[in-house]
Design an enzyme around this catalytic site. Structure first.
Site, mmCIF file in Angstrom:
data_model
loop_
_atom_site.group_PDB
_atom_site.id
_atom_site.type_symbol
_atom_site.label_atom_id
_atom_site.label_comp_id
_atom_site.label_asym_id
_atom_site.label_seq_id
_atom_site.Cartn_x
_atom_site.Cartn_y
_atom_site.Cartn_z
ATOM 1 N N HIS A 1 18.268 -1.544 34.681
ATOM 2 C CA HIS A 1 19.689 -1.846 34.911
ATOM 3 C C HIS A 1 20.157 -1.304 36.257
ATOM 4 O O HIS A 1 19.616 -0.324 36.778
ATOM 5 C CB HIS A 1 20.578 -1.360 33.751
ATOM 6 C CG HIS A 1 20.800 0.121 33.655
ATOM 7 N ND1 HIS A 1 20.968 0.758 32.450
ATOM 8 C CD2 HIS A 1 20.893 1.106 34.589
ATOM 9 C CE1 HIS A 1 21.169 2.056 32.663
ATOM 10 N NE2 HIS A 1 21.127 2.289 33.936
ATOM 11 N N ASN B 1 15.305 0.831 32.132
ATOM 12 C CA ASN B 1 15.164 -0.570 31.696
ATOM 13 C C ASN B 1 15.497 -1.559 32.816
ATOM 14 O O ASN B 1 15.633 -2.752 32.566
ATOM 15 C CB ASN B 1 16.060 -0.842 30.475
ATOM 16 C CG ASN B 1 17.542 -0.603 30.769
ATOM 17 O OD1 ASN B 1 17.921 -0.304 31.911
ATOM 18 N ND2 ASN B 1 18.373 -0.730 29.750
ATOM 19 N N ASP C 1 30.986 2.186 37.825
ATOM 20 C CA ASP C 1 31.277 2.028 36.396
ATOM 21 C C ASP C 1 31.994 3.246 35.828
ATOM 22 O O ASP C 1 32.113 4.277 36.479
ATOM 23 C CB ASP C 1 29.975 1.761 35.607
ATOM 24 C CG ASP C 1 28.790 2.584 36.129
ATOM 25 O OD1 ASP C 1 29.029 3.647 36.732
ATOM 26 O OD2 ASP C 1 27.648 2.157 35.931
ATOM 27 N N GLU D 1 22.991 -4.349 32.026
ATOM 28 C CA GLU D 1 21.800 -4.156 31.193
ATOM 29 C C GLU D 1 20.969 -5.436 31.206
ATOM 30 O O GLU D 1 21.465 -6.500 31.615
ATOM 31 C CB GLU D 1 22.239 -3.845 29.753
ATOM 32 C CG GLU D 1 23.102 -2.585 29.619
ATOM 33 C CD GLU D 1 22.326 -1.276 29.737
ATOM 34 O OE1 GLU D 1 21.209 -1.265 30.290
ATOM 35 O OE2 GLU D 1 22.852 -0.249 29.257
#
Ligand code: F6R
Length: 249
Positions: free
Chosen positions: A142, A140, A71, A147
């Site tokens: 990801h 979380n 990313d 996400e």
């Protein structure tokens, strides 16, 4: 446990780095033209240091290898100090013999994010796919910037970062307001196509996400849980994550 994910529990973060770097350098020694998928963030830094050490000892050459990163922040050019391109150059590429033209990062300032994402996927395919993708995991759940809410079929695209991720990444910026709110990221499907997946998780704050990735039914609430369907996926974790997994089961 129903998942097929292999788990290696190491005592310390340094042991995680040694094991991960060993797997990567062995792969590249066996196939110098390996296609590596890489990640940024704090977790892989000790692994990159071990890879650099191995390279300096003449134990491995990356002269014919090729890399793709997960990313890049949207809006940051490749010369921006917080860009993932700069991170990869300074933490790894500048210290090994890989030709920079063989290292691929998404362009966070591309004129068209759609075209940029399509051409990134096309380049991965043109190289024959990723041999090994090195991943971290967000608190979380990801993976890359997929996400919670990201579908298993997601591919490289422009994504909005969650509040959790913006907060977690603010440690690399002067203030939270400077953290970009969007990124371009490979998708869950892009990751699952890699032949081997290696996910590293160190530190207490990752224990819950790892436990969920291993035992939640695969689903978008915890995107890392989709890794359960991969035929060759290994999590390498330190003791602080490992003890939580052991208690959990
Ligand atoms: C990085 C990436 C992220 C990180 C994750 C963990 O390229 O895609 O998914 O792997 O946010 O980050 P750290 O290692 O900083 O805890």
């Amino acid at each position: 446990m129903s998942h097929k994910i292999n788990i290696e529990i190491c005592e310390t973060q340094d042991d995680v780095a040694l094991l991960a770097a060993g797997k990567i350098t062995t792969l590249v020694r066996n196939n110098p033209q390996s296609i590596l998928g890489l990640s940024t963030g704090a977790t892989p830094i000790p692994t990159y240091e071990e890879i650099i050490r191995a390279h300096r000892k003449n134990a491995v050459s990356f002269a014919e290898a090729c890399t793709f990163n997960l990313d890049e922040y949207w809006g940051l050019g490749s010369d921006h100090p917080q860009s993932y391109r700069q991170f990869m150059n300074s933490r790894l590429f500048d210290h090994i013999d890989i030709p920079l033209w063989n290292t691929h990062l998404l362009n966070g300032k591309a004129a068209s994010p759609q075209l940029e994402c399509q051409s990134f996927e096309a380049s991965i395919l043109a190289r024959g796919g990723i041999d090994l993708w090195l991943l971290g995991i967000g608190v979380n759940g990801h993976i890359a910037f997929n996400e919670p809410g990201s579908p298993v079929s997601s591919r490289t695209r422009l994504v909005e970062l969650s509040k959790d991720s913006i907060k977690a990444n603010s440690r690399f910026f002067d203030s939270v307001d400077q953290v970009p709110q969007y990124a371009i990221s490979v998708g869950v499907a892009t990751i699952l196509e890699a032949r081997t997946i290696l996910l590293l998780a160190t530190g207490n704050n990752k224990a819950n996400a790892v436990a969920r990735a291993l035992s939640d039914p695969p689903g978008s609430d915890c995107p890392a849980s989709f890794l359960q369907s991969h035929p060759d996926c290994t999590f390498i974790v330190d003791r602080s994550v490992g003890s939580r997994i052991e208690t959990h089961h």
